[in-house]
Scaffold this motif. Sequence first.
Motif, PDB file in Angstrom:
ATOM      1  N   ASP A 149       0.691  -1.235  -0.004  1.00  9.99           N
ATOM      2  CA  ASP A 149       0.150  -0.019  -0.099  1.00  9.99           C
ATOM      3  C   ASP A 149       0.764   0.985  -0.194  1.00  9.99           C
ATOM      4  N   GLY A 150       2.230   1.263  -0.098  1.00  9.83           N
ATOM      5  CA  GLY A 150       3.018   2.457  -0.321  1.00  9.83           C
ATOM      6  C   GLY A 150       4.368   2.263  -0.052  1.00  9.83           C
ATOM      7  N   VAL A 151       4.986   3.230   0.050  1.00 11.94           N
ATOM      8  CA  VAL A 151       6.468   3.199   0.446  1.00 11.94           C
ATOM      9  C   VAL A 151       6.942   3.790   1.736  1.00 11.94           C
ATOM     10  N   ARG A 152       7.451   3.150   2.587  1.00 14.33           N
ATOM     11  CA  ARG A 152       7.917   3.535   3.999  1.00 14.33           C
ATOM     12  C   ARG A 152       9.249   3.884   3.899  1.00 14.33           C
ATOM     13  N   VAL A 153       9.561   5.046   4.413  1.00 14.46           N
ATOM     14  CA  VAL A 153      10.823   5.674   4.454  1.00 14.46           C
ATOM     15  C   VAL A 153      11.222   5.793   6.101  1.00 14.46           C
ATOM     16  N   TYR A 154      12.358   5.160   6.347  1.00 12.82           N
ATOM     17  CA  TYR A 154      12.417   5.157   7.860  1.00 12.82           C
ATOM     18  C   TYR A 154      13.838   5.253   8.142  1.00 12.82           C
ATOM     19  N   ALA A 155      14.226   5.506   9.553  1.00 11.41           N
ATOM     20  CA  ALA A 155      15.715   5.757   9.891  1.00 11.41           C
ATOM     21  C   ALA A 155      16.459   4.598   9.847  1.00 11.41           C
ATOM     22  N   ILE A 156      17.549   4.577   9.441  1.00  7.66           N
ATOM     23  CA  ILE A 156      18.336   3.271   9.583  1.00  7.66           C
ATOM     24  C   ILE A 156      19.252   3.299  10.946  1.00  7.66           C
ATOM     25  N   ARG A 157      19.404   4.649  11.556  1.00  6.59           N
ATOM     26  CA  ARG A 157      20.161   4.670  12.664  1.00  6.59           C
ATOM     27  C   ARG A 157      19.447   5.795  13.442  1.00  6.59           C
ATOM     28  N   ASP A 158      19.851   6.010  14.608  1.00  5.71           N
ATOM     29  CA  ASP A 158      19.325   7.290  15.367  1.00  5.71           C
ATOM     30  C   ASP A 158      19.997   8.588  14.697  1.00  5.71           C
ATOM     31  N   ILE A 159      18.922   9.357  14.606  1.00  7.97           N
ATOM     32  CA  ILE A 159      19.343  10.671  13.775  1.00  7.97           C
ATOM     33  C   ILE A 159      19.027  12.047  14.835  1.00  7.97           C
ATOM     34  N   LEU A 160      20.092  12.948  14.844  1.00  6.01           N
ATOM     35  CA  LEU A 160      19.806  13.898  15.898  1.00  6.01           C
ATOM     36  C   LEU A 160      19.187  15.119  15.167  1.00  6.01           C
ATOM     37  N   ALA A 161      18.260  15.828  16.043  1.00  2.67           N
ATOM     38  CA  ALA A 161      18.014  17.157  15.703  1.00  2.67           C
ATOM     39  C   ALA A 161      18.902  17.871  14.867  1.00  2.67           C
ATOM     40  N   GLY A 162      18.564  18.526  13.854  1.00  2.56           N
ATOM     41  CA  GLY A 162      19.452  19.310  12.921  1.00  2.56           C
ATOM     42  C   GLY A 162      20.276  18.493  11.959  1.00  2.56           C
ATOM     43  N   GLU A 163      20.334  17.229  12.049  1.00  2.00           N
ATOM     44  CA  GLU A 163      20.836  16.542  10.978  1.00  2.00           C
ATOM     45  C   GLU A 163      19.922  16.669   9.423  1.00  2.00           C
ATOM     46  N   GLN A 164      20.856  16.604   8.567  1.00  2.00           N
ATOM     47  CA  GLN A 164      20.220  16.722   6.994  1.00  2.00           C
ATOM     48  C   GLN A 164      19.731  15.130   6.905  1.00  2.00           C
ATOM     49  N   LEU A 165      18.666  14.730   6.047  1.00  2.00           N
ATOM     50  CA  LEU A 165      18.336  13.294   5.800  1.00  2.00           C
ATOM     51  C   LEU A 165      18.951  13.139   4.873  1.00  2.00           C
ATOM     52  N   TYR A 166      19.480  11.860   4.788  1.00  2.00           N
ATOM     53  CA  TYR A 166      20.328  11.444   3.542  1.00  2.00           C
ATOM     54  C   TYR A 166      20.030   9.978   3.306  1.00  2.00           C
ATOM     55  N   ARG A 167      19.706   9.624   2.001  1.00  2.00           N
ATOM     56  CA  ARG A 167      19.691   8.475   1.519  1.00  2.00           C
ATOM     57  C   ARG A 167      20.962   8.022   0.608  1.00  2.00           C
ATOM     58  N   SER A 168      21.006   6.867   0.312  1.00  2.00           N
ATOM     59  CA  SER A 168      22.223   6.725  -0.713  1.00  2.00           C
ATOM     60  C   SER A 168      21.299   6.030  -2.022  1.00  2.00           C
ATOM     61  N   LEU A 169      22.027   6.415  -3.194  1.00  2.00           N
ATOM     62  CA  LEU A 169      21.890   5.955  -4.245  1.00  2.00           C
ATOM     63  C   LEU A 169      22.377   4.785  -4.797  1.00  2.00           C
ATOM     64  N   THR A 170      23.443   4.419  -3.950  1.00  2.00           N
ATOM     65  CA  THR A 170      24.370   3.456  -4.461  1.00  2.00           C
ATOM     66  C   THR A 170      24.449   2.314  -3.382  1.00  2.00           C
ATOM     67  N   GLU A 171      24.536   2.733  -2.083  1.00  2.00           N
ATOM     68  CA  GLU A 171      24.671   1.786  -1.147  1.00  2.00           C
ATOM     69  C   GLU A 171      23.300   1.759  -0.142  1.00  2.00           C
ATOM     70  N   CYS A 172      22.345   1.436  -0.976  1.00  2.00           N
ATOM     71  CA  CYS A 172      20.954   1.331  -0.164  1.00  2.00           C
ATOM     72  C   CYS A 172      20.469  -0.172   0.081  1.00  2.00           C
ATOM     73  N   ILE A 173      19.797  -0.593   0.672  1.00  2.00           N
ATOM     74  CA  ILE A 173      19.540  -1.870   1.089  1.00  2.00           C
ATOM     75  C   ILE A 173      19.113  -2.681  -0.174  1.00  2.00           C
ATOM     76  N   ASN A 174      18.623  -2.116  -1.254  1.00  2.00           N
ATOM     77  CA  ASN A 174      18.203  -2.800  -2.573  1.00  2.00           C
ATOM     78  C   ASN A 174      19.001  -2.226  -3.555  1.00  2.00           C
ATOM     79  N   CYS A 175      20.425  -1.901  -3.320  1.00  2.00           N
ATOM     80  CA  CYS A 175      21.169  -1.370  -4.577  1.00  2.00           C
ATOM     81  C   CYS A 175      22.219  -2.631  -4.785  1.00  2.00           C
ATOM     82  N   GLY A 176      22.137  -3.603  -4.533  1.00  2.00           N
ATOM     83  CA  GLY A 176      22.773  -4.811  -4.721  1.00  2.00           C
ATOM     84  C   GLY A 176      24.413  -4.450  -4.901  1.00  2.00           C
ATOM     85  N   ASN A 177      24.891  -4.507  -5.956  1.00  2.00           N
ATOM     86  CA  ASN A 177      26.229  -4.472  -6.355  1.00  2.00           C
ATOM     87  C   ASN A 177      26.736  -3.082  -6.853  1.00  2.00           C
TER      88      ASN A 177
END
Length: 422
Positions: free
Chosen positions: A238-266
């Motif tokens: 029913d949708g896409v869940r975006v979640y924290a992969i570690r504790d994030i502190l107030a003020g941090e920018q959110l970053y995802r990875s184009l290359t080293e994400c969970i479904n990014c394989g090789n």
Amino acid sequence: MTIVSFVLFLGLVRQGNAQQQQQQQNHDPSENVPGLLEWIQSLPNGFVSNKITIPQDTTTTTSSSVHSLSASNVFLFAQTDITKNETVMYIPTQALIGQEKEVAGRNCPMLRMILEEYDKGTESKYYPYIRFLLGRQNVDGDDGIRKATTAAWSTKGQALLKTMVGRELLPYKFLRLCTSKCPTVCSDNKDPKRQQLQQDAYLIVMSRKKSGLMIPLFDFINHRNGKWQNVDMEIHTDGVRVYAIRDILAGEQLYRSLTECINCGNYKYKYVTQHVLQDCGFVEAYPRRWVVDRGNTKESLVAEITVDKDDNGEERVLRWPRDNRRPTMEELDWIQTQLSLLRQLNSTMESGLVDLKSQHERSVIEEYYLGYMEAMELVMMDSEHGHKQSHEMSIEDAATDPNDPDTDSLDTNNVCQETSVK
Ligand SMILES: *[C@@H]1O[C@H](CO)[C@@H](O)[C@H](O)[C@H]1NC(C)=O
Ligand SMILES: *[C@@H]1O[C@H](CO)[C@@H](O)[C@H](O)[C@H]1NC(C)=O
């Protein structure tokens, strides 16, 4: 009415619509962010955590665009602490573009659909998203989607980059035109404004698609690897869940990875700084991974340059992430040659950069030039130190990565990619 004239008539109506919308939408896309948030939260299961914030003052963030994925200069930050595995947003299926069977993961059908939705104007069920994506029709190429991939850069910018990389460094190719890639969608009219719209929409699809989907809001999250990466996503029915992969502190920018994400394989070895530049139009912030051989084999030589803090401030550190594979003598010779060639280009680069109209292209090309040389210099220094450190563990032990098949699905996995992965 003959079929031909009917089609013509339809075309005129559409163009009229498009022009009208263009006038209405000719403002900064970040102004459309509140509408987008409201829309997502109004849909069933739609959720955006009130712990994240999207600063609306775009002037403060523009300078960082050399390193940014989001061509619109929209960034997400944690407003208060977020704990590991906490959901930061849930983008319901109704908001996703591309889940329909006939569109899924295919660029040209997706492009067609986006243009159709654009033509529907406020009647489109994706209106808040489409308005954001195609809202700004800029002219100087220094904003919005047209800086988001080297394919959209000025001819001079592309030429300078080509001069820099020569025949042997990456990337090898830049040009991607909607008319050649999706001829059935993009070759149907002669109106220059419409053609530009089609080309922009094409670049949007190419640069924002993730796992075959266009995911609003998630696609604003910037890319950065290493300890900076703090969110990832998973696809549910029913949708896409975006979640924290570690504790994030107030003020941090959110970053995802184009290359080293969970479904990014090789991708972590195959899709590196050079590909990010080619497809997304920016130089990734550290850590950077560079292919430091010709990049024409499956097992290309990958060097990672990251920043570590020491007593004197920031220090660049070289690592060999791919099974600790280091250059052979032959490869070192090649690197030395390329490095000398790059150094000789100094004055060519200086005059070429001054000549560029686009501040963005200028900054990105310069940073890429310096970054490429930095990586190769560190590789040469490392080899001069001999293989003393060869007992040092590599940062990743590939053997511990069961999710790393050799045959990953290059077509569907990534955001800013096309066919550039060797
Ligand atoms: C993470 O959160 C999701 C959704 O709240 C939950 O279903 C899942 O079990 C959690 N996973 C862990 C490892 O706690
Ligand atoms: C060229 O070399 C000079 C002197 O080393 C340096 O200051 C300058 O930044 C270099 N130019 C580029 C484009 O790297």
